[in-house]
Write a protein that holds these residues in place. Sequence first.
Motif, mmCIF file in Angstrom:
data_model
loop_
_atom_site.group_PDB
_atom_site.id
_atom_site.type_symbol
_atom_site.label_atom_id
_atom_site.label_comp_id
_atom_site.label_asym_id
_atom_site.label_seq_id
_atom_site.Cartn_x
_atom_site.Cartn_y
_atom_site.Cartn_z
ATOM 1 N N TYR A 61 0.936 -1.180 0.138
ATOM 2 C CA TYR A 61 -0.047 -0.098 0.095
ATOM 3 C C TYR A 61 0.843 1.213 0.070
ATOM 4 O O TYR A 61 0.512 2.354 0.218
ATOM 5 N N SER A 62 2.178 1.202 -0.495
ATOM 6 C CA SER A 62 2.994 2.267 -0.402
ATOM 7 C C SER A 62 3.436 3.059 0.800
ATOM 8 O O SER A 62 3.524 4.221 0.910
ATOM 9 N N ARG A 63 2.978 2.209 1.850
ATOM 10 C CA ARG A 63 3.640 2.991 3.280
ATOM 11 C C ARG A 63 4.994 2.673 3.641
ATOM 12 O O ARG A 63 5.048 2.040 4.589
ATOM 13 N N TYR A 64 5.882 3.042 2.903
ATOM 14 C CA TYR A 64 7.047 2.944 3.144
ATOM 15 C C TYR A 64 7.564 3.591 4.262
ATOM 16 O O TYR A 64 8.415 2.976 5.035
ATOM 17 N N ARG A 65 7.585 4.695 4.873
ATOM 18 C CA ARG A 65 7.908 5.331 5.790
ATOM 19 C C ARG A 65 7.684 4.635 7.016
ATOM 20 O O ARG A 65 8.372 4.394 7.957
ATOM 21 N N LEU A 66 6.316 4.210 7.097
ATOM 22 C CA LEU A 66 5.558 3.430 8.488
ATOM 23 C C LEU A 66 6.441 2.341 8.487
ATOM 24 O O LEU A 66 6.972 1.680 9.520
ATOM 25 N N ALA A 67 6.621 1.239 7.320
ATOM 26 C CA ALA A 67 7.277 0.137 7.369
ATOM 27 C C ALA A 67 8.462 -0.009 7.748
ATOM 28 O O ALA A 67 9.150 -0.407 8.552
ATOM 29 N N VAL A 68 9.421 0.998 7.131
ATOM 30 C CA VAL A 68 10.901 1.120 7.519
ATOM 31 C C VAL A 68 11.193 1.599 9.015
ATOM 32 O O VAL A 68 12.079 0.952 9.441
ATOM 33 N N THR A 69 10.330 2.317 9.473
ATOM 34 C CA THR A 69 10.447 2.862 10.767
ATOM 35 C C THR A 69 10.190 1.631 11.782
ATOM 36 O O THR A 69 10.959 1.458 12.667
ATOM 37 N N LEU A 70 9.187 0.719 11.444
ATOM 38 C CA LEU A 70 8.766 -0.520 12.220
ATOM 39 C C LEU A 70 10.029 -1.471 12.117
ATOM 40 O O LEU A 70 10.142 -2.017 13.138
ATOM 41 N N ILE A 71 10.442 -1.511 10.956
ATOM 42 C CA ILE A 71 11.484 -2.614 10.678
ATOM 43 C C ILE A 71 12.818 -2.204 11.504
ATOM 44 O O ILE A 71 13.172 -3.065 12.269
ATOM 45 N N HIS A 72 13.069 -1.097 11.754
ATOM 46 C CA HIS A 72 14.077 -0.560 12.380
ATOM 47 C C HIS A 72 14.062 -0.672 14.045
ATOM 48 O O HIS A 72 15.047 -1.194 14.593
ATOM 49 N N LEU A 73 12.851 -0.447 14.393
ATOM 50 C CA LEU A 73 12.570 -0.763 15.895
ATOM 51 C C LEU A 73 12.515 -2.202 16.057
ATOM 52 O O LEU A 73 12.993 -2.626 17.287
ATOM 53 N N GLU A 74 11.946 -3.061 15.285
ATOM 54 C CA GLU A 74 11.752 -4.496 15.520
ATOM 55 C C GLU A 74 13.200 -5.150 15.547
ATOM 56 O O GLU A 74 13.628 -5.809 16.491
ATOM 57 N N VAL A 75 14.009 -4.679 14.782
ATOM 58 C CA VAL A 75 15.528 -5.205 14.484
ATOM 59 C C VAL A 75 16.270 -4.954 15.987
ATOM 60 O O VAL A 75 17.023 -5.719 16.487
ATOM 61 N N GLY A 76 15.981 -3.470 16.338
ATOM 62 C CA GLY A 76 16.734 -3.340 17.694
ATOM 63 C C GLY A 76 16.154 -4.178 18.838
ATOM 64 O O GLY A 76 17.178 -4.463 19.676
ATOM 65 N N VAL A 77 14.907 -4.264 18.875
ATOM 66 C CA VAL A 77 14.282 -5.064 20.041
ATOM 67 C C VAL A 77 14.932 -6.560 19.767
ATOM 68 O O VAL A 77 15.323 -7.498 20.796
ATOM 69 N N PHE A 78 14.792 -7.185 18.462
ATOM 70 C CA PHE A 78 15.396 -8.462 18.379
ATOM 71 C C PHE A 78 16.746 -8.872 18.642
ATOM 72 O O PHE A 78 17.168 -9.785 19.231
ATOM 73 N N VAL A 79 17.562 -7.852 18.319
ATOM 74 C CA VAL A 79 19.082 -7.932 18.686
ATOM 75 C C VAL A 79 19.286 -7.701 20.119
ATOM 76 O O VAL A 79 19.954 -8.777 20.753
ATOM 77 N N THR A 80 18.212 -7.202 20.841
ATOM 78 C CA THR A 80 18.591 -7.061 22.230
ATOM 79 C C THR A 80 18.339 -8.081 22.969
ATOM 80 O O THR A 80 19.115 -8.784 23.969
ATOM 81 N N VAL A 81 17.020 -8.723 22.651
ATOM 82 C CA VAL A 81 16.393 -9.828 23.125
ATOM 83 C C VAL A 81 17.406 -11.235 23.040
ATOM 84 O O VAL A 81 17.861 -11.927 23.889
ATOM 85 N N SER A 82 17.995 -11.198 21.600
ATOM 86 C CA SER A 82 18.750 -12.328 21.299
ATOM 87 C C SER A 82 19.858 -12.215 22.122
ATOM 88 O O SER A 82 20.893 -13.338 22.392
ATOM 89 N N THR A 83 20.652 -11.156 22.220
ATOM 90 C CA THR A 83 21.946 -10.854 22.610
ATOM 91 C C THR A 83 22.182 -11.205 24.286
ATOM 92 O O THR A 83 22.790 -11.963 24.872
ATOM 93 N N VAL A 84 20.928 -10.840 24.873
ATOM 94 C CA VAL A 84 20.557 -11.212 26.432
ATOM 95 C C VAL A 84 20.619 -12.802 26.594
ATOM 96 O O VAL A 84 21.143 -13.220 27.502
#
Length: 342
Positions: A61-84
């Motif tokens: 649906y061409s919601r690129y800004r929202l998708a890219v923002t949420l992906i950045h946030l998800e990767v940060g959470v994923f890396v943190t949880v996995s590293t712990v």
Amino acid sequence: MNGNIDNPSTVGRVYQQIIVLGMLVHMLYIALSGWLQVTPLVYYNVFSTVFYMIMSLLVCYSRYRLAVTLIHLEVGVFVTVSTVMLGWEAGMPMYLIAMASLVYIRPYRRSAVPYLFSILEIVLFFSLKLGGSWIEASVELPAVVINSIYLFNSLASFLIILISSAIFNVSSSLIQGRLQRRNEELQEAASVDGLTGALSRYGLNDQLASLKGSAICVALGDLDDFKQVNDTYGHICGDYVLATATRLMQESEETWVCRWGGEEFLLVFADDNLTQAQQKLQVIAQKIRGYPFSYDGYPIRITMTFGLTCGLLDKNIENLVKLADERMYRGKRQGKDQIVAE
């Protein structure tokens, strides 16, 4: 990636490639976490897989800004949880380096936003490194398994960097294409009168650039009693008369028609002598005189007076226009609806 970059779907497809890569990473981590019996990571990666499916819909649906923002946030959470859970040695923070390279992806109105994400990811990277000295992994795994996870994360991170580079190339080409089209539109707008479709003065000068030093004929024409038409029937009617008269003049072959100002038009005959130009003007004048102009059911008689001259085109056309203007006004004083060539 040098396909049809003008089509927005091309950019969308490249975004989808990163989303698919993210889904694959999380699906592999579901299998790995299940094999290692790390239940919290299984649940988290199932959630993340569904999350990337939703991001894929946003991109559709061409919601690129929202998708890219949420992906950045998800990767940060994923890396943190996995590293712990797995520890620093598993190489999870390398995804932060890969994501920081996505500074090239700029679906945002403000160009500083991608840099802000990169700074936050770098800060998180060093925070996890510093915290790794006092945070013990919650899951003990053999060294060979940790090394395998590290190699997998390295490969996935390099793929993200390569795909982000491809997106940068596509985005740059897309922007250049848009700028080029916009420049062409502005060039066309500057060269053509918006109301009548005749050349503007700027557009005429462009056409005349190749004729410097050549003999040409020019005629300055004025719609007779045009002010009375405007005062009687209004400016909408006046616009209709201007546009229609222009179309009739443009029907003359090898004749450049320029809206010189108001109801005045400059006609340039680049390949005609005085006699030929005069004959063309007679045809134009007859067309306008005989055209059934009407507005709101009322017939309107429209005529034009022309002043014609021929000569060498020097640095500009002003000298020829001045002489044509003098002859046109002589025609006005002599009764209008005529062509004055001497």
